[in-house]
Design an enzyme around this catalytic site. Structure first.
Site, PDB file in Angstrom:
ATOM      1  N   SER A 323      12.499  -5.683  -5.881  1.00 27.50           N
ATOM      2  CA  SER A 323      12.399  -5.322  -7.293  1.00 27.50           C
ATOM      3  C   SER A 323      11.022  -4.765  -7.609  1.00 27.50           C
ATOM      4  O   SER A 323      10.035  -5.080  -6.935  1.00 27.50           O
ATOM      5  CB  SER A 323      12.661  -6.542  -8.184  1.00 27.50           C
ATOM      6  OG  SER A 323      11.497  -7.339  -8.328  1.00 27.50           O
ATOM      7  N   ASP A 324      10.939  -3.931  -8.629  1.00 30.70           N
ATOM      8  CA  ASP A 324       9.638  -3.646  -9.203  1.00 30.70           C
ATOM      9  C   ASP A 324       9.203  -4.897  -9.948  1.00 30.70           C
ATOM     10  O   ASP A 324      10.029  -5.768 -10.285  1.00 30.70           O
ATOM     11  CB  ASP A 324       9.692  -2.433 -10.122  1.00 30.70           C
ATOM     12  CG  ASP A 324       8.337  -1.736 -10.237  1.00 30.70           C
ATOM     13  OD1 ASP A 324       7.310  -2.368  -9.911  1.00 30.70           O
ATOM     14  OD2 ASP A 324       8.293  -0.567 -10.655  1.00 30.70           O
ATOM     15  N   TYR A 325       7.915  -5.006 -10.192  1.00 28.91           N
ATOM     16  CA  TYR A 325       7.397  -6.220 -10.810  1.00 28.91           C
ATOM     17  C   TYR A 325       8.115  -6.495 -12.136  1.00 28.91           C
ATOM     18  O   TYR A 325       8.151  -5.652 -13.037  1.00 28.91           O
ATOM     19  CB  TYR A 325       5.896  -6.093 -11.048  1.00 28.91           C
ATOM     20  CG  TYR A 325       5.036  -6.348  -9.824  1.00 28.91           C
ATOM     21  CD1 TYR A 325       5.534  -6.241  -8.541  1.00 28.91           C
ATOM     22  CD2 TYR A 325       3.700  -6.712  -9.961  1.00 28.91           C
ATOM     23  CE1 TYR A 325       4.740  -6.481  -7.422  1.00 28.91           C
ATOM     24  CE2 TYR A 325       2.890  -6.959  -8.860  1.00 28.91           C
ATOM     25  CZ  TYR A 325       3.418  -6.838  -7.590  1.00 28.91           C
ATOM     26  OH  TYR A 325       2.615  -7.080  -6.498  1.00 28.91           O
TER      27      TYR A 325
END
Length: 789
Positions: A323-325
């Site tokens: 995931s992106d942050y």
């Protein structure tokens, strides 16, 4: 006496228990060492299967989570396994890491090379010796234009590297970046960015390789193979690359970060997905990161079609999707498609996101969801297998440690500094050079005024740290001229009254009243000089990632902030010859400057060696040869202005031209170049055939120079509308005065095909116009016939 004897007996019992525990621990570790998954001679898949069979559900889910020891996110210090100074706390780890962990985020924060190695080694050692199965930790970091870590080499920003049009150079840069990162304990870099920049209002323009899918693809593949090496496994000098942000992230609605992407599947596949497809199929990228935005109402962290059907199904991607942050969490807090953390975790996981970064916000619920029958343990096993495979392929079970002495030696080494200077040289674009004002003859000008808000401090752009070296434009000019000229300085104006801090939330634009006084002072300084060098553009606050509502980074205007046009007018009014040097993260609409200033250089952000590089160019010690990777508009009213428009696009405005200020691929040199003999051989092929397009390029100038030869095509008649031109090849060549080189490109099905009305990729018979030149406008043409056979 009896009390003493009882005390001694108690101590003996405690020691016996402790000894028994230590003995059992040693026995367990000895047994662990003989288990099949620890045997490096066995096939990786056999080792994975053995390890997976031994893992509890809690241990499996732990491998799908990250940890970020950043205290700004945790009010309770017991939720961190580091103290206030960033030192590892084993007693906290005993609770927080008891089941292991998949990844740890950004271990470079506030740590020099030695401290970082000591930190990562301490965690790897503790996990190996104190968790049941001793599964090593994968550490990741940011590496957009160098390892974003204290003292790490800072190369030119991504948009500047794109201006080199030099895949071999990018491969070399990211090979060096990977070596630095891996030496400090990193196994995964969160780069490269493969977004297309089709809206320069978007603050993340600086992170991209430009607007064109072919250029981005070629540079992206070069970067990924630099990070990862030749594979299939990773040696100790390479890291896993992460292709991001998947997908359609670079032209958000209204130009604001994470805005919806309102495009058809045809447009998405023909343009936005091309760089990612190349990353997977050609470069074998190890990890992919979805983007924050939505497509057709589906946020990408929950886009099963994108991640499972296309990425894994059609392209055959077998690596990790991280995931992106905060991406899963934002399904609830930003997109409002779920009501709670449990649902956010489930939809993200079932849509294809293997790992939640930077730390556990939602994926901790997966254990109970499996027990409740909402998610199958078999699906957990699939994602855990991918994580374990990544760790095995990186050799982490055999050697998870780094060497601090080597890390200090390779970080920002003399070789990497020389590479950063080479990259800065190749990134500088000459936009205008009226009457050959540049290069300046050394000794000709006895008093040189360096003026402007970007003169006195180095600027590195976003996703940078402190490399520990680098000089400002002002200092570089002083060093270059030495005692042969007097260098005067004036601020001129301020772009922002706030410091150009990329991390700070608050942005205060330049004060017009204060700037008027600064401009008056600058004009007085300019009047004393023989020539003026103006350092203008933007700074790290005026175009950046807008990662939160309270952290703006996008813009409604592309004009120069901080009254910089007023400064230019005041300087030109002195009658002194003037050169403008632009540093910024996104294009600016510099109409007045383009019309009135005789010489213009654009460097974007040039990295730690940028000051020396621009001084070399101004005084002729290096001949610029870079080209624009984006189109420069005249105003935001022209947007979108990317060059590969459809035939029906860009009818005339009543108040302005549809032509850009500077076209895609544009850039001058101190040399001049002539193109001749452009032709395909053969000039007639079948739909599956190939042809070689050749062109003779001659340096007609008096100095050696680099020319970036560009190949474009146009499908003249097609069943689906096609762009007026599309880049299909490029090559950077160096030519001596009078020298001619024949440059060749290959055109075949990959370059000539498109999606027809049935969404099938085809090459249709018909006429193609082939165009070769030094930019997207000034081209020499030839015809290619594709005939049905």
């Amino acid at each position: 006496m009896r009390f003493f004897l009882r005390f001694c007996a108690c101590v003996a019992v405690v020691l016996a228990v402790a000894g028994a525990f230590a003995w059992k621990s040693r026995v367990a570790k000895a047994q662990q060492a003989t288990l099949p998954y620890r045997d490096a001679k066995l096939p990786v898949e056999q080792r994975i299967a053995d390890l997976l069979s031994r893992m509890t559900l809690e241990e499996k889910v732990a491998q799908l989570q990250g940890a970020w020891e950043n205290k700004q996110f945790f009010s309770d210090p017991n939720m961190l396994f580091v103290d206030d100074q960033g030192n590892f706390l084993p007693d906290h780890a005993a609770t927080l890491l008891k089941s292991g962990i998949g990844e740890i985020s950004r271990p470079s924060e506030h740590r020099d090379p030695r401290a970082m190695v000591e930190f990562t080694n301490a965690i790897q050692k503790w996990v190996k010796e104190n968790t049941r199965l001793g599964i090593p930790v994968l550490f990741h970091d940011e590496c957009l234009h160098g390892h974003v870590a204290p003292k790490g080499t800072s190369y030119p920003q991504a948009i500047a590297l794109a201006s080199t049009w030099d895949p071999d150079l990018l491969h070399e840069i990211f090979t060096a970046t990977a070596a630095e990162a891996r030496a400090r304990g990193i196994q995964q870099c969160l780069a490269p960015v493969l977004d297309l920049d089709r809206d320069p209002r978007w603050g993340r323009t600086e992170e991209t390789y430009g607007e064109d899918p072919y250029l981005v693809s070629r540079l992206g593949v070069a970067a990924i193979t630099g990070y990862q090496g030749t594979g299939p496994g990773l040696d100790k000098a390479h890291v896993m690359a992460t292709a991001k942000h998947f997908a359609v992230h670079g032209q958000p609605e209204s130009g604001t970060n994470v805005g919806p992407a309102l495009y058809s599947e045809r447009v998405i596949r023909e343009y936005w997905l091309k760089p990612f497809e190349a990353a997977v199929k050609e470069a074998r990228v190890a990890t992919v990161m979805p983007s924050y935005n939505e497509i057709d109402g589906i946020p990408n962290h929950s886009n099963k079609h994108l991640m499972i059907d296309v990425l894994r199904g059609e392209w055959g991607f077998t690596g990790l999707i991280t995931s992106d942050y905060f991406g899963p969490q934002e399904l609830r807090t930003v997109h409002h498609i779920v009501a709670n953390q449990e649902d956010a975790a489930r939809i993200a996981f079932e849509s294809g996101v293997d790992v939640e970064l930077p730390f556990n916000q939602t994926y901790g619920t997966l254990v109970e969801q499996v027990k409740a029958g909402k998610i199958s343990e078999a699906s957990i096993d699939v994602s855990v297998t991918r994580m374990l495979r990544a760790k095995f392929m990186a050799g982490m079970f055999e050697d998870p440690y780094s060497n601090a002495d080597y890390a200090e030696k390779i970080t920002n080494s003399p070789e990497h500094q020389a590479l950063a200077l080479k990259a800065a040289h190749e990134s500088i674009i000459l936009l205008k050079n009226e009457n050959n004002l540049l290069p300046l003859a050394k000794g000709k000008y006895k008093r040189i005024a360096v003026i402007g808000p970007n003169a006195a401090e180095p600027h590195l752009g976003g996703y940078s740290n402190q490399p520990g070296r680098g000089v400002s434009f002002l200092q570089a000019i002083k060093t270059k001229v030495g005692t042969s000229a007097e260098v005067l300085y004036s601020l001129g104006c301020k772009i922002t009254e706030s410091d150009p801090d990329w991390d700070a939330d608050k942005v205060v634009l330049g004060d017009p009243v204060l700037n008027a006084k600064r401009i008056d002072e600058a004009a007085k300084v300019a009047a004393k000089a023989d020539i003026v060098l103006l350092a203008l553009g933007g700074n790290e606050q005026t175009s950046r990632e807008a990662w939160a509502v309270n952290h703006p980074g996008d813009r409604t205007s592309l004009d120069l902030y901080g009254n910089q046009d007023d400064l230019v007018k005041a300087i030109l009014a002195t009658g002194k010859p003037t050169v403008v040097f632009l540093q910024h993260g996104s294009p600016n609409t510099i109409n007045y400057i383009a019309e009135h200033v005789p010489a213009i250089l654009d460097g974007w952000y040039l990295g730690q060696e940028g000051g020396a590089a621009i001084a070399d160019v101004i005084f002729g010690d290096y001949n610029p040869g870079a080209k624009l990777p984006v189109t420069i508009p005249r105003s935001v009213g022209q947007l979108p202005v990317y060059y590969y428009q459809k035939p029906s696009g860009k009818r005339e405005y009543i108040d302005s031209s549809t032509l850009p200020l500077f076209p895609f691929g544009f850039g001058l040199s101190y040399a001049t170049f002539k193109y001749a003999n452009v032709h395909p051989t053969p000039d007639s092929i079948g739909p599956q055939g190939r042809t070689t397009v050749s062109a003779d390029v001659t340096n007609t100038g008096s100095v050696r120079g680099d020319e970036i030869v560009q190949l474009y095509i146009r499908d003249e008649i097609s069943s689906v509308t096609r762009p007026v031109k599309e880049l299909r090849g490029f090559r950077r060549v160096s030519l001596n005065p009078g020298e001619t080189k024949t440059v060749e490109f290959t055109l075949g099905p990959d370059e000539l095909s498109f999606l027809n009305r049935d969404m099938h990729r085809v090459v249709e018979p018909g006429t193609f116009t082939v165009m070769v030149g030094g930019n997207s406008v000034d081209v020499t043409t030839a015809k290619l016939e594709v005939v049905a056979k």
